[in-house]
Design a protein around this motif. Structure first.
Motif, PDB file in Angstrom:
ATOM      1  N   GLY B  14      69.419  79.169  78.397  1.00  0.00           N
ATOM      2  CA  GLY B  14      70.871  79.265  78.508  1.00  0.00           C
ATOM      3  C   GLY B  14      71.482  77.879  78.491  1.00  0.00           C
ATOM      4  N   ASP B  37      69.716  78.354  73.496  1.00  0.00           N
ATOM      5  CA  ASP B  37      70.922  79.189  73.636  1.00  0.00           C
ATOM      6  C   ASP B  37      71.248  79.840  72.301  1.00  0.00           C
ATOM      7  OD1 ASP B  37      73.393  79.343  75.860  1.00  0.00           O
ATOM      8  OD2 ASP B  37      74.008  79.770  73.795  1.00  0.00           O
ATOM      9  N   ALA B  42      76.766  75.757  71.923  1.00  0.00           N
ATOM     10  CA  ALA B  42      76.740  75.931  73.380  1.00  0.00           C
ATOM     11  C   ALA B  42      77.157  74.634  74.091  1.00  0.00           C
ATOM     12  CB  ALA B  42      75.343  76.346  73.820  1.00  0.00           C
TER      13      ALA B  42
END
Lengths: 379, 379
Positions: B14, B37, B42
């Motif tokens: 993430g 990600d 991101a």
């Protein structure tokens, strides 16, 4: 609406620790950061939007790099000024302005500027050659400083007698009266393009009398309010006389008679402001971003006592850096580590710094002494 | 000497704002950061050492990404657990452990865990199908929650009567007793592999009664010391029962009778800890780094009152984000802006957060109200 911060790309000349800590803060403002540095593994390399490996003193390299940015700043004064002048002519915003960097790059011009603007500073003379030194009637001992490119104590020597001239620098220098000072203090002042100014509280440098080196930086100072006010006003006077946009670190001596004399200034984030990250509401890095983006300046008040020590490469070790006893020092409350991402250590290389905060000033100093003798950078 | 931090690469599943703020802190420790990600733009993309654009729920992608790291952590729970289990088998350090993420991913299992470990929580039932709901003898109104993938208020509905079952989630759910709470509070606890634990002070969520939404987060709480101690102990009990390495955010209700009930937990940096960056000596992000690198935990004390507000995309605007009145709010002392580097805004998207610090709690809240109505993210 005015231009968004994210629409104004920031070009930074130099990708060392100062650029690194600047970018860490700039991230909070969605700043797009471009970095130019001659070291292909510079500390900023992996944390900026665009990294360029190249000379910061070469006209074409700096000029072409600068064309990619909207606002250009520095983390070191030794950059190609002509390229910055050209970029300014073409409408780029260069902060600090090329004019200010040119003035400060040369310690002779810097000293003359202080004199012309009634900034208190020690008596000095310019000496272009060794002959000028021989012909000087300055009393020994005095301090001899290279006019250009001195850095971290390099380019400064103490001249005790006429015999020392043999081994003196063979380049344009200034001769300065040796100041019998009680303490070195520093004030960082920020100024944005609107002319708003704010100073950080005065900090003191604690000397190690044995090694004759600055050992700690302590914030805030315990000097009388009136002396601190005077020091802050001197910093503001310099910033407004220079018409600088950005931050300016002002190093000063407090003489044994309580007089303040300006030693030298740096138009960028400075080692004497690292403790602001934890010790003050706004850090010098955030304040520099606010200044050059012409935003309101932040609250510089001290949160608590903060002591900063530089983490230098241990004498006798050269190679891939290892941080000995890091765990030990992290077990102490209020100890904050800032490593600079340098793969290789060598003696006295600045590898990081540690800030120790404590509501009890003496305890902060005590912890700092422990950290200093415990944490070592070896190879 | 133990392995150096720089020798243990950190893989983060993430690359959103939580990863971004984690990396901002990790830079201080010379952590090499790798990020995976699904969004090619991101928020972490430009500040990590290595960015990979790919799915965090796909076995092969997560597994192959994880092989490149030494320590793997998450900034969101919805990741491929099987890949993490495989990586653990092969000797990678996964913190929080795959076992913990698996437990927390499923709100049904999470609730059962609380029950089995005597953690106070509201009564509940599992409901795999709508038939289960129809056959339940739970009193209306109650709360229905999806067992998996709920996020930021999504996956939660209030069921007022049997008619609502028609429009209910058609997936495994839990039925929870509606708690008539006075306030929501949260405690973040950190635990390293040695088993050291530290909690951050209790924070309170201030609700907007009109919108029925959390408006502010206020740190620290003004509840009685005994209640706060109880909340911190509950958080520690959960962390040690789970044997977690890393940080754990524990959201709790304080009922009108002064009882504490655990709502849910998240094994990662959390929105209820953003104010720790300025409001506490160590931030939740630094504490997470310390936990997963098995370092001593930092001092979590509050420095001063801190109020945090989320900066959400304004209703009715979608497109390239513009921050209206940023200058206005920066002119107030103690206002700290954290933008998340998201190019596009849409209604209610988390675009950043603002922390307001002030030694006067009421003043901090007042400033926060002003910031909230002044700063807008439009397009």
């Amino acid at each position: 609406m005015a231009k968004q911060i994210s629409e104004l790309k920031l070009g930074i000349l130099g990708g060392g620790q100062l650029g690194r800590m600047l970018i860490q803060q700039a991230i909070n403002y969605n700043v797009t950061s471009l970095v130019l540095d001659p070291d292909p593994d510079a500390p900023c390399k992996h944390i900026c939007n665009y990294f360029e490996n190249g000379s910061i003193t070469d006209f074409d390299t700096v000029y072409n790099f600068g064309k990619k940015a909207d606002i250009i700043t520095i983390e070191i004064e030794k950059v190609n000024i002509e390229a910055l002048e050209q970029l300014e002519k073409e409408g780029k915003q260069v902060f600090p302005q090329s004019r200010v960097i040119r003035l400060i790059q040369d310690k002779g011009i810097q000293k003359q500027f202080f004199k012309e603007n009634d900034i208190p500073t020690s008596p000095f003379q310019l000496a272009n050659t060794k002959d000028d030194m021989l012909n000087s009637n300055f009393d020994f001992p005095y301090i001899l400083k290279l006019r250009k490119d001195g850095y971290d104590g390099k380019g400064v020597m103490r001249m005790n007698s006429i015999e020392d001239i043999d081994n003196a620098f063979d380049a344009p220098c200034i001769i300065e009266k040796l100041v019998d000072f009680e303490k070195e203090i520093a004030v960082i002042v920020a100024r944005n393009s609107k002319g708003d100014m704010k100073t950080f509280p005065v900090v003191e440098m604690e000397f190690n009398p044995e090694a004759n080196l600055v050992e700690f930086l302590i914030s805030p100072s315990t000097y009388a309010e009136s002396l601190q006010q005077k020091a802050e006003n001197i910093a503001k006077n310099i910033a407004s006389s220079m018409n600088i946009t950005g931050i300016l670190a002002v190093e000063m001596f407090v003489t044994k008679e309580g007089e303040i004399l300006v030693n030298e200034v740096a138009p960028r984030p400075h080692n004497s402001g690292h403790q602001t990250i934890e010790g003050n509401y706004v850090s010098q890095f955030e304040q520099h971003i606010r200044s050059i983006y012409n935003l309101p300046l932040g609250d510089t008040s001290s949160i608590t006592n903060a002591v900063m020590i530089n983490l230098l490469g241990e004498k006798g070790y050269e190679g891939i850096a290892k941080y000995e006893n890091l765990e030990k020092i992290l077990s102490i409350d209020g100890v904050f580590v800032h490593l600079y991402g340098k793969k290789y250590t060598k003696p006295f290389r600045k590898m990081g710094h540690i800030t120790i905060v404590d509501i009890d000033r003496e305890k902060a100093i005590e912890k700092a002494r422990y950290v200093q003798k415990t944490l070592r950078v070896i190879a």
